[in-house]
Design a protein around this motif. Structure first.
Motif, PDB file in Angstrom:
ATOM      1  N   THR A 205      -2.028   1.306 -21.427  1.00 21.07           N
ATOM      2  CA  THR A 205      -2.423  -0.103 -21.365  1.00 21.07           C
ATOM      3  C   THR A 205      -3.746  -0.327 -20.636  1.00 21.07           C
ATOM      4  O   THR A 205      -4.309  -1.406 -20.704  1.00 21.07           O
ATOM      5  CB  THR A 205      -1.321  -0.920 -20.676  1.00 21.07           C
ATOM      6  N   SER A 206      -4.230   0.688 -19.908  1.00 22.71           N
ATOM      7  CA  SER A 206      -5.530   0.610 -19.229  1.00 22.71           C
ATOM      8  C   SER A 206      -6.242   1.935 -19.414  1.00 22.71           C
ATOM      9  O   SER A 206      -5.603   2.998 -19.411  1.00 22.71           O
ATOM     10  CB  SER A 206      -5.372   0.340 -17.726  1.00 22.71           C
ATOM     11  N   ALA A 207      -7.573   1.886 -19.559  1.00 22.68           N
ATOM     12  CA  ALA A 207      -8.309   3.133 -19.767  1.00 22.68           C
ATOM     13  C   ALA A 207      -9.761   2.991 -19.332  1.00 22.68           C
ATOM     14  O   ALA A 207     -10.350   1.912 -19.425  1.00 22.68           O
ATOM     15  CB  ALA A 207      -8.240   3.555 -21.230  1.00 22.68           C
ATOM     16  N   LEU A 208     -10.316   4.106 -18.868  1.00 23.88           N
ATOM     17  CA  LEU A 208     -11.740   4.237 -18.561  1.00 23.88           C
ATOM     18  C   LEU A 208     -12.362   5.029 -19.702  1.00 23.88           C
ATOM     19  O   LEU A 208     -12.007   6.189 -19.924  1.00 23.88           O
ATOM     20  CB  LEU A 208     -11.932   4.956 -17.230  1.00 23.88           C
ATOM     21  N   VAL A 209     -13.310   4.409 -20.426  1.00 30.95           N
ATOM     22  CA  VAL A 209     -13.687   4.889 -21.751  1.00 30.95           C
ATOM     23  C   VAL A 209     -15.192   5.127 -21.876  1.00 30.95           C
ATOM     24  O   VAL A 209     -16.002   4.276 -21.486  1.00 30.95           O
ATOM     25  CB  VAL A 209     -13.247   3.870 -22.822  1.00 30.95           C
ATOM     26  N   PHE A 210     -15.556   6.254 -22.455  1.00 31.02           N
ATOM     27  CA  PHE A 210     -16.920   6.543 -22.879  1.00 31.02           C
ATOM     28  C   PHE A 210     -17.180   5.926 -24.239  1.00 31.02           C
ATOM     29  O   PHE A 210     -16.336   6.020 -25.145  1.00 31.02           O
ATOM     30  CB  PHE A 210     -17.112   8.054 -23.016  1.00 31.02           C
TER      31      PHE A 210
ATOM     32  N   ARG B 122      -6.793  -4.067 -20.342  1.00 29.73           N
ATOM     33  CA  ARG B 122      -7.650  -3.771 -19.191  1.00 29.73           C
ATOM     34  C   ARG B 122      -8.416  -2.485 -19.505  1.00 29.73           C
ATOM     35  O   ARG B 122      -7.908  -1.372 -19.356  1.00 29.73           O
ATOM     36  CB  ARG B 122      -6.819  -3.622 -17.914  1.00 29.73           C
ATOM     37  N   ILE B 123      -9.633  -2.653 -19.980  1.00 28.94           N
ATOM     38  CA  ILE B 123     -10.481  -1.541 -20.386  1.00 28.94           C
ATOM     39  C   ILE B 123     -11.770  -1.556 -19.553  1.00 28.94           C
ATOM     40  O   ILE B 123     -12.400  -2.600 -19.376  1.00 28.94           O
ATOM     41  CB  ILE B 123     -10.837  -1.627 -21.883  1.00 28.94           C
ATOM     42  N   ILE B 124     -12.126  -0.387 -19.048  1.00 30.91           N
ATOM     43  CA  ILE B 124     -13.397  -0.183 -18.351  1.00 30.91           C
ATOM     44  C   ILE B 124     -14.210   0.762 -19.227  1.00 30.91           C
ATOM     45  O   ILE B 124     -13.730   1.838 -19.588  1.00 30.91           O
ATOM     46  CB  ILE B 124     -13.186   0.434 -16.966  1.00 30.91           C
ATOM     47  N   ALA B 125     -15.429   0.381 -19.585  1.00 35.19           N
ATOM     48  CA  ALA B 125     -16.189   1.214 -20.521  1.00 35.19           C
ATOM     49  C   ALA B 125     -17.681   1.016 -20.325  1.00 35.19           C
ATOM     50  O   ALA B 125     -18.120   0.055 -19.689  1.00 35.19           O
ATOM     51  CB  ALA B 125     -15.794   0.884 -21.958  1.00 35.19           C
ATOM     52  N   GLY B 126     -18.449   1.935 -20.904  1.00 35.70           N
ATOM     53  CA  GLY B 126     -19.901   1.814 -20.819  1.00 35.70           C
ATOM     54  C   GLY B 126     -20.594   2.618 -21.892  1.00 35.70           C
ATOM     55  O   GLY B 126     -20.046   3.596 -22.419  1.00 35.70           O
TER      56      GLY B 126
END
Length: 452
Positions: free
Chosen positions: A146-151, A172-176
């Motif tokens: 349900t949440s992830a740190l993504v390239f 809840r996604i953190i990405a860049g």
């Protein structure tokens, strides 16, 4: 026609869409790191017959079910015989590599050149990025994440497409977007100036928009010039609450390459620290081959490690030292690292994590493993005030698990001795087939039911 990920209507549908949801099931969540308690029972709470109440997308009640609850909450959703845990948190994953998962026969640097870079070229086309983003998000949910740190890729539109899809699901996604201005094909290079401006624009538009957050994302030190790393550090100084997401010490040849490119620096981690990229919200995937000085620098800067066991085995990279991280009080999360990782399932990732620990003469208990996949991941990403367990008021991201789905799992479950034994069998034998349903902010986002 078979439609996966379609939620079948039921008598509970109107209740599910209301402001209050009450679910009866087994419940498990963690309140501490199992490695930091003398009595393991102080690390978790387990309710064999529990009640989870959600109001306006947040946890309101978590407790043992009682007969009085029947009159207090209408239409209680009954999942007795199943297990509810907080949603899984993936601390390192590449969404563009979904389409090249299980690419044969190379170690890290050759693998990047042979498979990764040609694949990422396709994400210049936002239409393609949207198709893969949709598949990627659905696959996360299907696996209980349900949440992830993504390239993303070097293309800003790759992150636009991902954020648009995640926003639609309220995840809840953190990405860049990747920052990469050298040592890669010309068709994937940006520049210090464009990478700074593109990242800045994305931060301004998406960071803290809904449940989305931004991560400044230099691919790894060899593909960024000193000028670009300076620009990344400038961004971090301007937006201190954004994340840094990159790779570190995954492969021995990679480390020697970094030394040749940055001879003035005192090791790989020092490259990142020198440019202002270490700290509480800095997540370094892999971190396998660290010097004693680098272990100390991690502790001093409160930087974070992402343990990616499946990809480390697949690429033959090495064995992460979880025990040493624990001794140094360094935060560690669990990463599937798709597409060098070969499964979106955190259960299958923990299966490999256990084997990596065994190869080092150590053990990984089911409690520690599931902690890493839930509260440990939340603490690693500094979102444990929002998600990671069932503390009252936290966002209600959770997964409903079937204890056993295959004949082998059912047999093993039948002969399990206690809770820990059941959880260990689930960790070692489980996969996406054990995911009955996934809820995001209190709303049903995935169901294993299939509509014909």
């Amino acid at each position: 026609m078979n439609k996966k990920n379609t939620i079948k209507s039921s008598s509970n549908t109107s209740f599910i869409s209301s402001n209050i949801i009450a679910i009866r099931s087994g419940l498990l969540h963690f309140i501490n790191d199992p490695a930091k308690v003398t009595n393991i029972s102080n690390a978790y709470q387990y309710f064999e017959d529990g009640l989870l109440v959600i109001e306006h997308g947040c946890v309101k009640i978590v407790k043992t079910f009682s007969d009085s609850d029947v009159s207090q909450y209408e239409n209680i959703i009954d999942h007795r015989g199943k297990l509810i845990i907080p949603g899984f948190i993936d601390t390192h994953i590449h969404y563009p590599q979904t389409q090249m998962i299980a690419a044969y026969g190379e170690q890290l640097l050759e693998w990047l050149e042979t498979y990764t870079f040609p694949t990422e070229r396709q994400f210049k086309n936002k239409g393609h990025a949207k198709v893969i983003s949709r598949f990627f998000i659905n696959e996360l949910l299907k696996n209980g994440t349900t949440s992830a740190l993504v390239f993303g890729t070097v293309h800003p539109q790759s992150i636009e497409a991902l954020f648009e899809e995640a926003l639609d699901k309220n995840m809840r996604i953190i990405a860049g977007k990747v920052m990469m201005d050298r040592n890669a094909p010309d068709y994937l290079l940006d520049s210090p100036k464009t990478s700074y401006q593109d990242s800045k624009n994305l931060i301004e538009k998406w960071h803290n928009h809904g449940r989305l957050q931004y991560a400044i994302t230099p691919r790894f030190a060899p593909t960024s010039s000193p000028e670009q790393l300076t620009a990344a550090g400038k961004l971090k100084a301007e937006y201190p609450d954004v994340y840094i997401h990159t790779h570190l010490s995954e492969n021995k040849n990679e480390i020697e390459w970094v030394k040749s490119l940055f001879p003035e620096r005192d090791g790989y981690f020092d490259v990142y620290e020198y440019y202002g990229l270490a700290g509480k919200r800095s997540i370094f995937a892999h971190s396998i081959y660290l010097t004693d000085k680098e272990w100390g620098a991690f502790k001093r800067t409160d930087s974070v490690m992402s343990f990616c066991p499946t990809s480390n085995l697949f690429l033959g990279s090495g064995l992460f030292d979880l025990k040493k991280a624990e001794k140094n009080n360094i935060r560690v999360g669990l990463g599937t690292d798709i597409g060098a990782g070969t499964s979106f399932s955190q259960l299958k990732t923990l299966n490999d994590a256990y084997k990596i620990m065994q190869l080092q003469g150590n053990k990984l208990s089911a409690f520690k493993g599931l902690y890493l996949a839930t509260l440990g991941g939340a603490q690693s990403l500094s979102i444990d005030n929002k998600v990671g367990n069932f503390e009252i008021g936290k966002e209600a991201d959770f997964v409903i698990l079937n204890w056993a789905t295959t004949d082998l799992q059912k047999l093993r479950y039948q002969y399990s001795k206690n809770l820990e034994d059941k959880l260990f069998a689930l960790m070692m034998l489980g996969d996406e087939r054990n995911i009955n349903a996934t809820y995001v902010a209190g709303k049903l986002a995935y169901s294993a039911e299939v509509t014909n």
